[in-house]
Structures are given as structure tokens and as C-alpha cells.
Design a protein around this motif. Sequence first.
Motif, short mmCIF file in Angstrom:
data_model
loop_
_atom_site.label_atom_id
_atom_site.label_comp_id
_atom_site.label_asym_id
_atom_site.label_seq_id
_atom_site.Cartn_x
_atom_site.Cartn_y
_atom_site.Cartn_z
N ILE A 175 83.17 30.75 120.89
CA ILE A 175 83.88 30.56 122.16
C ILE A 175 83.33 31.56 123.18
CG2 ILE A 175 86.12 30.48 123.32
CD1 ILE A 175 85.79 28.44 121.08
N ARG A 220 83.45 32.79 127.45
CA ARG A 220 84.11 32.74 128.74
C ARG A 220 83.02 32.61 129.79
NH1 ARG A 220 89.04 31.45 129.58
NH2 ARG A 220 89.22 32.87 131.38
N GLU A 273 86.35 30.18 132.66
CA GLU A 273 86.79 29.11 131.78
C GLU A 273 86.23 29.31 130.37
OE1 GLU A 273 88.89 26.81 132.79
OE2 GLU A 273 88.90 27.53 134.86
N SER A 274 86.90 28.71 129.38
CA SER A 274 86.44 28.80 128.00
C SER A 274 85.62 27.57 127.63
CB SER A 274 87.64 28.90 127.03
OG SER A 274 88.34 30.10 127.24
N VAL A 275 84.53 27.80 126.92
CA VAL A 275 83.71 26.71 126.40
C VAL A 275 83.34 27.06 124.96
CG1 VAL A 275 82.76 26.11 128.66
CG2 VAL A 275 81.53 27.71 127.19
N ALA A 276 83.01 26.05 124.18
CA ALA A 276 82.58 26.26 122.80
C ALA A 276 81.11 25.89 122.69
CB ALA A 276 83.40 25.40 121.84
N ALA A 316 92.24 30.31 123.22
CA ALA A 316 91.52 29.09 123.59
C ALA A 316 91.53 28.04 122.49
CB ALA A 316 90.08 29.42 123.97
N SER A 317 91.53 28.51 121.21
CA SER A 317 91.36 27.57 120.10
C SER A 317 92.58 27.43 119.21
CB SER A 317 90.18 28.02 119.23
OG SER A 317 90.47 29.25 118.59
N LEU A 350 88.88 20.26 118.62
CA LEU A 350 88.91 21.38 119.55
C LEU A 350 88.92 20.86 120.98
CD1 LEU A 350 88.84 24.47 119.83
CD2 LEU A 350 86.34 24.33 119.87
N GLU A 351 89.94 21.21 121.74
CA GLU A 351 90.09 20.70 123.10
C GLU A 351 89.43 21.64 124.10
OE1 GLU A 351 94.17 19.88 123.82
OE2 GLU A 351 94.28 18.28 122.32
N LEU A 352 88.13 21.79 123.95
CA LEU A 352 87.32 22.58 124.87
C LEU A 352 86.01 21.83 125.09
CD1 LEU A 352 87.61 26.24 123.44
CD2 LEU A 352 88.63 25.38 125.55
N PRO A 353 85.33 22.08 126.21
CA PRO A 353 83.98 21.51 126.36
C PRO A 353 83.09 21.99 125.21
CG PRO A 353 84.76 22.43 128.44
CD PRO A 353 85.74 22.87 127.39
#
Length: 602
Positions: A315, A317, A321-324, A358-359, A371-374
Motif C-alpha cells: 500500500i 500513499r 490517496e491510497s493505492v495498492a 486502507a485495507s 481489496l477496494e483500492l486502485p
Amino acid sequence: MRQSEYLLNTLRERPSEADSEGHGMLLRGGYIRQLAAGIYSYLPLGRRVLRRIESIVREEMERDGVQEVMLPSLQPAELWMESGRFETYGNNLMTLTDRHGREFVLGPTHEEAVTSLISSEVSSYRKLPVRVYQIGTKFRDEKRPRFGLLRGREFIMKDAYSFDLSEEGLDRSYRTMLEAYNRIFTRCGLRFRAVEADAGTIGGEGGNHEFIALSAIGEDTVALCGHCGHAANLEQAETAVGSAKAAAFENDAAVSVTPPRNCDQHAANNQPANNQSAPKDLPPLEKFNTPGTGTIDQLVSVYGLKPEDIIKTLIYRAGGESVAVLVRGDHEVNDLKVGKYLGTLDIELADGGAVEAASGVISGYVGPVGLELPLLVDHAVAAMLEGIAGAGERDFHFRGVRPGRDFPLTQVGDFRNATEGDLCPRCREGQLTLHRGIEIGHVFKLGTRYSSKLSATYLDSTGAQREMIMGCYGIGVSRLLAAVAEQNAGEGGIAWPDELAPFDVHLIAVSMKDGAQSALAEKLYVKLKEQGLSVLLDDREERPGVKFKDSGLIGAPQVVVIGREAASERVEYENRISGAKEMLGLGEAVLRITEHVNNNRI
């Protein structure tokens, strides 16, 4: 120069502050002395080497019509605010305030200052192109100065700048500088490579190359292809969709890394991969208990897994914003590539709290499934048939995770560092090898990065106002000295290349009390100086062992010992470059020494 009168004190032992072999030899040989962390004084020997480097730089710059200027180290902070770099440099920028409360910058580089100068001096296309350079002191508030001159807070740099009418003109200036830099570093006797690199805080787009001196202590890593010669800094090194390592895993029962035929296209057009060539009877996901094994190393050691079979989910920042980011377990994320893909420099690996927020799970058990992240998926992960990943639940992982089925492949790209054995991304035939190196030079195509912000414009032939097209080109002069020392340091001292050695020849009179030896030493000293050579005569009343040890630390490429055969005007000649030693008469010695110098001067 007579050594008895020279400010030269050698050290028998390596000082505790020395954290590399070359740094230690520069201290032991009496070249430099530390005043404070990252700040050094240059003794006469060190200054002589610097002057030789500067002389080479000046000769090569003037050969190409680049004009020397001198710009102030003290620069108004407003200029840096206008360019946008005041905040970018952050704490690395040394600042001060004058008695009137005005803020100034001690320049780590001079793009702002030179752009301001040229914009005030050039207003018409008739005066372009312009190329200028300077050699001067720069300042950078290094958090952790290391390796002596290699990472200091005060350093000597040659920086050049080009101002052109067009991109074609910039191309010519850029090629001119690339060729000049190759000549400079070759003359300095360095083993180096020009590699593709990142522009960093200098900015700009287009051409951008670093010159790297190969060295085990270097802070840079470069990827080289032995087949086609491709070279790139690890930060910039692209990875092929497949790799030489990947080929070795193609028949593995758990993972197929044969890339989908359309993987490159998916990365480009942001469409999901379909893995059409994969078997359709793959088993469903299987959750299994992995208590206390949240790292790749732990999964490998406890369960006997292979790192290349694991999908690592990290993960980040980025821009708030958070991205994976998903890479294979045997690969590392390249932060720079991720930042470029997302269009931001504001990127960092999330800490434990941010990961859990975030996760929904602690670090080590994050996975892409649900996982609800980009999800930024590296090519090598997208090419896997299936793998093992965190289950999004503490102490659990999934087996049989299939890219494209269990998580989307909507953002596939090159997000990892190149590794040893990867296929070359250029020729796709050779394998990449990784080497450590020291950055000694950097060339950039800046375009209008500074001219647009600092109003460096000219009137073209139609009277229209246009922005100047810029390039900048730097050489770390003091870093170059240190890099040469690192490459040429040995047990007894530094074997300086001919063009950089502080003296062309070192004369050692074994005993100045011996009349024949002292007379012959003086005679040879005078004859060599008449030939225009730089000569150091050890005329001290010291033991022979001390003289020979000091001579090794000084590192002149030629040494002449005047000893027992002085009465018959015969001396021992040593060429440290070739290792040859021989007895010569006085005339032969003069001829041999002058021929060597003349043959090795450009």
C-alpha cells in the motif's frame, strides 16, 4: 617542488572517519582533511589533482565553444520560489537571511541564476544559441554525509547550460555535451558508463543521462546489457514483460510466467487482460492458515514456498490517496515508476497504521482479492497463471489466486526494479546485469521548464516572442576526484592516471647525505623541470622505508630512485602504470620520463 618544503603530511594508519578505501587513501596521502561532517579542506596535493580535472574540463568545454562564466553561490530565494524548486528541495536546501530579513539560498545548482542572467542579456534570436559553463562551489544540506567527497555538504561542480531556438538546436547541444563528457571521463582514466536516468529535482523532459563510474561503494545501481550495450540507472531501468528468470519458471506447476500476447497492449490502453491461454479447470481460491508469517522470507522458510510464486501487495500513499501495487515476491517496487504512472512526486510507502486503515488488515496479510483500492499490477504478476497472496485477514493467505479472475487487470504496467538476469527491454536477447556505481555527471534536456517560469524569452525573425529551449549539464568535480581514487586505490596508495596525477614524476634520493646521490638528484630535478614536467623531489632526511611508503601514498605514475649507482649516474626507473622497473643512465631516464608524459597527454 622539494618535498622538504611541501605541505604534505601522510598518515600511517587509515583514520576512523574513512568509510571507503579511496576516502582512506585520500586522507592518508595528505590530499584532504575534514573540517566538519561533509566539509573538507584540500591540501596542496588534492588541489593539484582538482586543478588537473578542471583543466581537462575547460579544454573540452572551450573545444566546443562553451563560454566560461561565474555565477553567485548566494541566490535570492524568490528565484527558487518562482521556479517552484524552493519547496521541492526541502531540507536539502541551505538557506540564510540577511540583516534586512531577505531570504537567500546557497546554491546546490544554478538553473535559476543562469536563466535570470541569460534572459537579461539575450532578447533576439540573432544571439542564440548560447552555451555557458562554470566551475564553482555548491552547497547541499545532506542529512547523512558519507564516503568523504562523494556525498558532502559542500562540493565543487562544473555546471553548463545551453539556450537554443528550437528542439533541434537542443538536440545538437545535448549531443555535443554527451560527446564532451565521454572525452572528459576517458581522459580522467575512469571506467564509466552513460546510462538512462531520472531527472529528479532538476526536472525537464526528453533526454536525460547519468554518467556512472563503476565502483562497489557506489550508491547508484545500473542495469547493463552485455548483448546490445543498453544501460540504465535502476530507478529508470525498464523491465521486459518476460525475463530470463521468468523463462526458468515457465514449467513450474504452480506458476506460469509466460506473458499474455496482449499484455503490453493492456498496459497501454488500460483494458483488462483475459489470460485466454490459461487452463479453464484451475481450482478455486483456497484459504490457509499462516500465523505469524507476514513477510516473504517467513513464508519461504516456514512453508517452503518460492518467492516468485507469491503476489506481494504493498500500500502506497500517493498525492494523499491510497493505492495498492502488486509485484512478485522476488521483485521490489520501483517508487519512481509508480509515481510517474500516477503523475505525482508525492509518493511513499504507507506505514502500519495507514495500511490497516486502507485495507482493513495489518501489513503482511494484505492481498488483492476484494481489496477496494486502485490496483497497479506489474507485468510479471499479470503474466502469472496463479499465485499465493494475502487473504485480507490476519494470519491467513490464499492459494490459487488468479490474476484477471480474482482481481482486475485494469492497470497493468512496469512497476518494479529490474533484477539480475532479466531480459534486456531493448534487444530482448541479452540479460541484464546489475552493477554499483558513483554518479559523476548528469545531462538533461530541460526544454522550457525554467524559461517559462522565469520569463527567458526572445523575439524570433517575425517579431513573435518565444521561450528559450534549455539544457543543463553537470559534472561533480570533487566527486570525480573521489571516484578516481576509489577505482585506483590499492594497499599502498592511489595509482593516479597520468592526466590527473599531482606530479608527473617522483624523484627519491635514498640518502641526501650521500654527495653523489644529492648531486644527481638535483641534476635530474633541474633537467626534468626544464622539459616542462611537474616534479616532486624527496630531499628529506628520512629513512628509505618512510620515503618509499610516502611515495606509494602520493601515487605519481613514474618514480625514479637515486641510490647506490649515483656515482655512475645510473638510477632505478619505475613505471607504476605498467609495473616495469629498470636501471637507466641519466640521459635515458630523462628521455623515458618525457616520452611517457608526452605520449599520455592529450
